[in-house]
Design a protein around this motif. Structure first.
Motif, PDB file in Angstrom:
ATOM      1  N   GLU A 146      90.839 -72.741  67.833  1.00 43.85           N
ATOM      2  CA  GLU A 146      90.756 -72.889  66.382  1.00 43.85           C
ATOM      3  C   GLU A 146      90.038 -71.671  65.814  1.00 43.85           C
ATOM      4  O   GLU A 146      88.864 -71.421  66.129  1.00 43.85           O
ATOM      5  N   VAL A 147      90.721 -70.903  64.990  1.00 41.45           N
ATOM      6  CA  VAL A 147      90.151 -69.678  64.428  1.00 41.45           C
ATOM      7  C   VAL A 147      89.276 -70.040  63.235  1.00 41.45           C
ATOM      8  O   VAL A 147      89.740 -70.628  62.260  1.00 41.45           O
ATOM      9  N   MET A 148      88.015 -69.691  63.316  1.00 47.37           N
ATOM     10  CA  MET A 148      87.067 -69.963  62.243  1.00 47.37           C
ATOM     11  C   MET A 148      86.913 -68.761  61.303  1.00 47.37           C
ATOM     12  O   MET A 148      86.712 -68.913  60.103  1.00 47.37           O
ATOM     13  N   ASP A 149      87.024 -67.552  61.854  1.00 47.26           N
ATOM     14  CA  ASP A 149      86.838 -66.357  61.038  1.00 47.26           C
ATOM     15  C   ASP A 149      87.742 -65.252  61.597  1.00 47.26           C
ATOM     16  O   ASP A 149      87.638 -64.890  62.774  1.00 47.26           O
ATOM     17  N   ALA A 150      88.650 -64.733  60.744  1.00 47.30           N
ATOM     18  CA  ALA A 150      89.579 -63.677  61.169  1.00 47.30           C
ATOM     19  C   ALA A 150      89.484 -62.454  60.275  1.00 47.30           C
ATOM     20  O   ALA A 150      90.449 -61.704  60.117  1.00 47.30           O
ATOM     21  N   THR A 151      88.321 -62.258  59.658  1.00 47.54           N
ATOM     22  CA  THR A 151      88.159 -61.117  58.754  1.00 47.54           C
ATOM     23  C   THR A 151      88.172 -59.794  59.507  1.00 47.54           C
ATOM     24  O   THR A 151      88.663 -58.788  59.007  1.00 47.54           O
ATOM     25  N   ASN A 152      87.647 -59.791  60.737  1.00 43.60           N
ATOM     26  CA  ASN A 152      87.681 -58.584  61.552  1.00 43.60           C
ATOM     27  C   ASN A 152      89.058 -58.463  62.197  1.00 43.60           C
ATOM     28  O   ASN A 152      89.628 -59.457  62.651  1.00 43.60           O
ATOM     29  N   ARG A 153      89.603 -57.249  62.238  1.00 47.97           N
ATOM     30  CA  ARG A 153      90.957 -57.066  62.727  1.00 47.97           C
ATOM     31  C   ARG A 153      91.056 -57.176  64.245  1.00 47.97           C
ATOM     32  O   ARG A 153      92.098 -57.569  64.782  1.00 47.97           O
ATOM     33  N   GLU A 154      89.990 -56.860  64.956  1.00 51.06           N
ATOM     34  CA  GLU A 154      90.059 -56.818  66.415  1.00 51.06           C
ATOM     35  C   GLU A 154      89.390 -58.019  67.083  1.00 51.06           C
ATOM     36  O   GLU A 154      89.851 -58.462  68.139  1.00 51.06           O
ATOM     37  N   TRP A 183      87.913 -62.026  66.577  1.00 49.68           N
ATOM     38  CA  TRP A 183      87.866 -63.226  65.741  1.00 49.68           C
ATOM     39  C   TRP A 183      86.819 -64.193  66.288  1.00 49.68           C
ATOM     40  O   TRP A 183      86.497 -64.183  67.479  1.00 49.68           O
ATOM     41  N   TRP A 184      86.304 -65.057  65.364  1.00 49.54           N
ATOM     42  CA  TRP A 184      85.381 -66.116  65.765  1.00 49.54           C
ATOM     43  C   TRP A 184      86.189 -67.410  65.836  1.00 49.54           C
ATOM     44  O   TRP A 184      86.860 -67.788  64.892  1.00 49.54           O
ATOM     45  N   GLY A 185      86.110 -68.052  66.990  1.00 50.96           N
ATOM     46  CA  GLY A 185      86.919 -69.256  67.168  1.00 50.96           C
ATOM     47  C   GLY A 185      86.215 -70.311  67.980  1.00 50.96           C
ATOM     48  O   GLY A 185      85.120 -70.100  68.528  1.00 50.96           O
ATOM     49  N   ARG A 186      86.871 -71.501  68.062  1.00 52.66           N
ATOM     50  CA  ARG A 186      86.281 -72.643  68.773  1.00 52.66           C
ATOM     51  C   ARG A 186      87.341 -73.236  69.681  1.00 52.66           C
ATOM     52  O   ARG A 186      88.495 -73.466  69.276  1.00 52.66           O
ATOM     53  N   VAL A 187      86.951 -73.504  70.917  1.00 55.50           N
ATOM     54  CA  VAL A 187      87.819 -74.166  71.874  1.00 55.50           C
ATOM     55  C   VAL A 187      86.968 -75.152  72.667  1.00 55.50           C
ATOM     56  O   VAL A 187      85.879 -74.809  73.137  1.00 55.50           O
TER      57      VAL A 187
END
Length: 483
Positions: free
Chosen positions: A15-23, A25-29
């Motif tokens: 689950e992507v929480m933050d995709a502002t950075n292009r390279e 991402w902050w996510g949860r699994v």
């Protein structure tokens, strides 16, 4: 692994929480959260589809929030793709400018080292590409929505400039010749130092010139990949969806057309070599009008008067049909016998039976009739399936000619002359052509004998060694009488 990095394995749904950075991402699994590389994952095709049984038990409010988050993430992904396209285009423009200003401009100042023809060989039409690419980037920048980038409409821009991208065809076809010329110049130290000085003056990265010149070839092949990525994150209800879909199809066609032209131009050397191997060639060179061998095979040609049958090898090219005769002794040697113009020709499929014009029975036959001259050719195949292959080949020839007219494909005079020159050089270094007379009629050269040998020994050497004849022995065995 860092404490803030997210660990996952193949098949996990993150689950992507933050995709502002292009390279990154902050996510949860599962129970963990952290940073993970964006290039290691792909977006799910349907973001609203639950990932497991736990998601199925979620309430309506949770599903609504998840759908909003998924859409937001998809918008962010589309924004990232658009930013990537714009960023690569700007870098590419700088790259082309460095080549034109850093190398070509400096080379033109050294007329003692480079001729204009030599520069055309090395750099091709890269200056034309630079001008077209600048216009394309300016149009692309105008299509970008600065406040809400995911709403940008780039597809129409690609469609408007798709014809301009065809200039890459000439560059890609010339690129092998550029590499050969650069490899030749690399053996001379003054050229190596000159190119390195050009790079340093322009403050370019540490890559050799042939590496820089490869970039346009790679760029034109990258457009379909970028558009496919953009289409993946463009919802069907987006205003840009149909244009991006059409642009993807158009750029695939451009890449396919460039590859096809490259293949065709590589074939002209083979066609020139084939023509140089044909004995008694008459008329204009094959490459003046043709550039593609469509089909070939053996057919029986029925001619007047007295319906004479001749076995001939036929070669169908675009615009013309060449027929040759095989040598009686050396079957790999062909003699030119004539050609048929295909541009004003009608192909008629004939039924088995007696031909009305020649009054002869034919099987697996078809007729080629020229409307302008009234000339007619009756040809017969050995089997029905061979006849069908020929009829399909004639249809393909007309399709090929029409496609070349639509795309503007043609062979330049310089390319034709270069191909014929290469063929003549290869013919000179290769095996000799067949003799115009049968080999048994040519004068044989006798070996020269040394003058220091005695006369008797010379006579012995000149005496041919013959095996004892068994003629009379065989006659005596077969004779029906006795002495």
């Amino acid at each position: 692994m860092d404490d803030q990095e997210l660990g996952f394995k193949a098949g996990d749904v993150i689950e992507v929480m933050d995709a502002t950075n292009r390279e990154w991402w902050w996510g949860r699994v599962a129970d963990g959260e952290g940073w993970f590389p964006a290039s290691f994952v792909r977006l799910r095709v349907n973001q609203d589809e639950p990932a497991d049984d736990e998601a199925l038990r979620a309430g309506a409010g949770g599903a609504e929030d998840g759908g909003t988050e998924a859409q937001s993430s998809k918008n962010q992904m589309r924004t990232n793709v658009i930013n990537e396209i714009l960023s690569t285009e700007r870098d590419y423009i700088k790259h082309l400018r460095d080549i034109c200003e850093g190398y070509i401009r400096q080379c033109r100042k050294r007329a003692d080292m480079f001729s204009e023809e030599q520069l055309r060989t090395i750099f091709g039409n890269i200056e034309d590409i630079y001008r077209c690419q600048r216009a394309f980037v300016q149009a692309l920048e105008q299509r970008v929505n600065r406040e809400r980038p995911h709403l940008s409409e780039l597809g129409a821009c690609f469609l408007e400039h798709q014809a301009d991208f065809q200039i890459y065809s000439e560059y890609c076809n010339n690129h092998p010749r550029a590499c050969l010329e650069l490899s030749r110049l690399a053996k001379l130290s003054k050229y190596v130092y000159f190119f390195e000085a050009c790079r340093l003056l322009q403050k370019m990265i540490d890559i050799s010139l042939d590496g820089f010149l490869l970039t346009p070839v790679q760029k034109i092949c990258k457009y379909p990949l970028q558009l496919a990525e953009l289409l993946k994150y463009t919802p069907p209800q987006h205003r840009d969806f149909k244009d991006v879909e059409a642009a993807l199809h158009a750029m695939k066609n451009v890449a396919q057309l460039i590859n096809e032209r490259k293949r065709r131009l590589e074939n002209i050397d083979k066609i020139a070599q084939w023509q140089s191997s044909i004995e008694d060639w008459e008329g204009e060179d094959l490459l003046v009008r043709s550039s593609e061998l469509i089909y070939s095979g053996e057919l029986t040609r029925v001619t007047q008067p007295q319906a004479k049958s001749q076995q001939r090898m036929f070669f169908l090219f675009d615009h013309q049909l060449i027929y040759c005769k095989k040598d009686l002794l050396r079957r790999d040697v062909l003699y030119y016998k004539g050609r048929v113009d295909m541009d004003d020709l009608e192909v008629a499929d004939l039924e088995d039976g007696k031909d009305r014009d020649l009054h002869v029975s034919v099987r697996n036959a078809f007729r080629l009739h020229c409307g302008a001259t009234g000339e007619s050719h009756l040809l017969c195949a050995r089997k029905p399936e061979q006849k069908q292959r020929w009829l399909k080949a004639f249809a393909r020839e007309r399709e090929q000619v029409q496609m070349d007219q639509e795309t503007g494909f043609s062979i330049t005079e310089l390319q034709r002359k270069q191909a014929m020159l290469n063929a003549s050089k290869q013919q000179a270094t290769g095996k000799p052509k067949a003799l115009s007379r049968p080999y048994y009629l040519t004068r044989q050269k006798h070996p020269a004998l040394p003058t220091c040998l005695p006369q008797q020994q010379v006579l012995v050497l000149a005496e041919p060694k013959r095996k004892p004849s068994t003629f009379w022995h065989s006659i005596s065995r077969l004779a029906p009488f006795r002495k």
